[in-house]
Design an enzyme around this catalytic site. Structure first.
Site, short mmCIF file in Angstrom:
data_model
loop_
_atom_site.label_atom_id
_atom_site.label_comp_id
_atom_site.label_asym_id
_atom_site.label_seq_id
_atom_site.Cartn_x
_atom_site.Cartn_y
_atom_site.Cartn_z
CG ASP A 1 -1.86 9.92 10.96
OD1 ASP A 1 -3.03 10.34 10.79
OD2 ASP A 1 -1.18 9.41 10.05
N GLY B 1 0.92 5.40 1.46
CA GLY B 1 0.32 6.40 2.34
C GLY B 1 0.74 7.78 1.92
N GLY B 2 0.73 8.68 2.88
CA GLY B 2 1.02 10.07 2.60
C GLY B 2 2.45 10.33 2.16
CG MET B 3 5.39 9.51 4.76
SD MET B 3 6.35 10.07 6.17
CE MET B 3 7.99 9.60 5.67
CB ALA B 4 6.64 5.85 2.84
CE LYS C 1 5.28 4.29 6.12
NZ LYS C 1 4.61 4.79 7.31
N GLY D 1 0.82 -1.21 0.00
CA GLY D 1 0.00 0.00 0.00
C GLY D 1 0.85 1.25 0.00
CB VAL E 1 4.02 -0.31 3.11
CG1 VAL E 1 4.36 -1.50 4.00
CG2 VAL E 1 4.01 0.98 3.94
P1 ATP Z 1 -0.20 7.55 6.38
O1 ATP Z 1 0.95 7.82 5.48
O2 ATP Z 1 -1.01 8.75 6.68
O3 ATP Z 1 0.21 6.79 7.60
P2 ATP Z 1 -1.26 5.01 5.54
O4 ATP Z 1 -1.23 4.46 6.92
O5 ATP Z 1 -2.39 4.58 4.69
O6 ATP Z 1 -1.23 6.59 5.58
P3 ATP Z 1 1.35 3.74 5.12
O7 ATP Z 1 1.63 3.73 6.55
O8 ATP Z 1 2.46 4.14 4.21
O9 ATP Z 1 0.10 4.68 4.78
O10 ATP Z 1 0.86 2.27 4.73
C1 ATP Z 1 0.26 1.99 3.52
C2 ATP Z 1 -0.52 0.69 3.65
O11 ATP Z 1 0.38 -0.42 3.76
C3 ATP Z 1 -1.38 0.61 4.91
O12 ATP Z 1 -2.65 1.15 4.70
C4 ATP Z 1 -1.44 -0.88 5.19
O13 ATP Z 1 -2.54 -1.46 4.53
C5 ATP Z 1 -0.14 -1.41 4.61
N1 ATP Z 1 0.86 -1.70 5.67
C6 ATP Z 1 1.57 -0.80 6.38
N2 ATP Z 1 2.39 -1.40 7.25
C7 ATP Z 1 2.18 -2.74 7.11
C8 ATP Z 1 2.72 -3.93 7.76
N3 ATP Z 1 3.66 -3.85 8.72
N4 ATP Z 1 2.25 -5.13 7.36
C9 ATP Z 1 1.31 -5.22 6.40
N5 ATP Z 1 0.76 -4.16 5.76
C10 ATP Z 1 1.19 -2.93 6.10
MG MG Z 2 0.17 4.06 8.00
#
Ligand code: ATP
Ligand code: MG
Length: 295
Positions: free
Chosen positions: A131, A18-21, A38, A16, A23
Site C-alpha cells: 500500500d 485512514g481506511g481503518m483507524a 493509531k 488524520g 491517528v
Molecule cells: P490507509 O488507512 O490506507 O493507510 P492513510 O495512510 O491516509 O490511509 P492512516 O495511516 O490511518 O491513513 O493515517 C492517517 C493520517 O495520519 C496520515 O495521512 C498522516 O497524515 C497521519 N499520520 C499517520 N501516522 C503518523 C505519524 N507517525 N506521525 C504523524 N502523522 C501521522
Molecule cells: Mg497510512
C-alpha cells in the site's frame, strides 16, 4: 469527541484518518515526548478480521529496524481497544507536500534514495508493503522520509489473505497484478507503486485518473504507461523510460529492486544537474571519505 487517554498516553489532537483507524498526536508522560497513536475504532473491536490486521501491522513494524522506516514504540489493548504507538512525524506526509505541486528532481532523488534502501531492506525480509502511497510516506523535522503503514503487509510466503478478495490498497498506485487480484503478489508490486509515486512527484499529477476507484484500477490494467513528458515537458527525456520501466505491466520488465530504480533516477538527476543551464547541487557531488580519516 477526542479520547482523553489511552493507557498512559495523553491524547492531544487528531492527526488524520485512514481506511481503518484514526491517528492521534499524544504525549507519553513517561518519556515526556510526543508520539503518534493509531487507534482501532471501537466499532471494529469485535471484528476478528480488523483486529488481526491491526495486530499483524504492529508485529510487522516492530520487527523492522531501519533508518527509513517509522519506528514503533509500543502496542497494546485497553478495554478492548487496540492501539499502536509510533514515532510522531512532525514533517507531515508526502501527500501534504505534493499538494504544493511537483518537486525538483534533486529533491525527488534525495527522498528516493532513502525510501528505496528501506524498501530493499523490507523486501529482503520477505515483506511486501502493498500500500505504498504518498499518505504513507512521512517526514521528520529534518525532511528525512520514512515508510509507514504496513497495515496490509503480508509475509510473501504466507498464503493467508486476511482481507480475502476485497479490493484493498489505493487504486491510484496499484499494480496491475494487484488490480487483477492475482494470488502471487511479490515485491515488484511495490516497485510499480513507487513508479506511480515517482510520476506524481515529478509531474504533480497522478499517472491515471478516473471518476471511480474501479475506473482507475482498470486503467492500471489496460492503458499504456502514461508519458510523463506530455504532462511536464521540461523534465529530462530519460524520465520517460524510467517511469515506463518502473510501471511496466509485466513485472519481469520492471526494475527488480527498488535501489536499481533509485540508481537510474540518480543518473538522470546528476545529468540534469550537470547541464550548464542548471546549478550544480552538492548532492550531485560524490561524498569521498578518505581512508586515513578512520581512527
Ligand atoms: P490507509 O488507512 O490506507 O493507510 P492513510 O495512510 O491516509 O490511509 P492512516 O495511516 O490511518 O491513513 O493515517 C492517517 C493520517 O495520519 C496520515 O495521512 C498522516 O497524515 C497521519 N499520520 C499517520 N501516522 C503518523 C505519524 N507517525 N506521525 C504523524 N502523522 C501521522
Ligand atoms: Mg497510512
Amino acid at each position: 469527541m477526542l479520547p482523553q487517554k489511552i493507557d498512559r498516553y495523553e491524547i492531544k489532537a487528531e492527526l488524520g484518518r485512514g481506511g481503518m483507524a484514526a491517528v492521534y498526536k499524544a504525549i507519553d508522560p513517561r518519556f515526556k515526548r510526543e508520539v503518534a497513536i493509531k487507534i482501532l475504532p471501537a466499532a471494529f473491536m469485535h471484528d476478528a478480521m480488523f483486529r488481526a490486521r491491526f495486530e499483524r501491522e504492529a508485529q510487522t513494524i516492530a520487527s523492522l529496524e531501519f533508518p527509513g522506516i517509522v519506528p514503533v514504540y509500543d502496542y497494546g489493548d485497553e478495554n478492548g481497544q487496540t492501539y499502536l504507538v509510533m514515532r510522531y512525524m512532525p514533517g507531515g506526509s508526502l501527500a501534504d507536500l505534493l499538494k504544493q505541486g511537483p518537486l525538483p528532481i534533486d529533491e525527488v532523488k534525495r527522498i528516493f534514495e532513502r525510501l528505496t534502501s528501506a524498501l530493499d531492506y523490507v523486501h529482503s525480509k520477505g515483506i511486501i508493503h502493498r500500500d505504498l502511497k504518498p499518505a504513507n510516506i512521512l517526514f521528520d523535522l529534518h525532511g528525512n522520509a520514512y515508510l509507514s503503514d504496513f497495515g496490509i503487509v503480508h509475509l510473501a510466503d504466507a498464503s493467508i489473505a486476511l482481507t480475502g478478495d476485497a479490493l484493498i490498497g489505493t487504486p491510484s498506485y496499484m499494480s496491475p497484478e494487484q488490480a487483477r487480484g492475482d494470488g502471487d503478489i511479490d515485491h515488484r508490486s511495490d516497485i510499480y507503486a513507487l513508479g506511480a509515486i515517482l510520476f506524481e512527484m515529478l509531474s504533480g499529477r497522478l499517472p491515471y485518473e478516473a471518476t471511480t476507484p474501479m475506473g482507475i484500477a482498470m486503467k492500471h490494467l489496460i492503458e499504456p504507461v502514461p508519458r510523463i513528458l506530455a504532462v511536464k515537458a521540461d523534465l529530462p527525456a530519460a524520465c520517460e523510460d524510467l517511469i515506463a520501466r518502473a510501471m511496466a505491466k509485466e513485472r519481469d520488465k520492471r526494475f527488480q529492486t527498488a535501489s536499481e530504480m533509485a540508481h537510474a533516477l540518480e543518473a538522470i538527476a546528476v545529468q540534469a544537474g550537470a547541464s550548464p543551464s542548471k546549478t550544480l547541487t552538492p548532492a550531485a557531488a560524490p561524498e569521498v571519505i578518505p581512508a586515513t580519516s578512520k581512527p
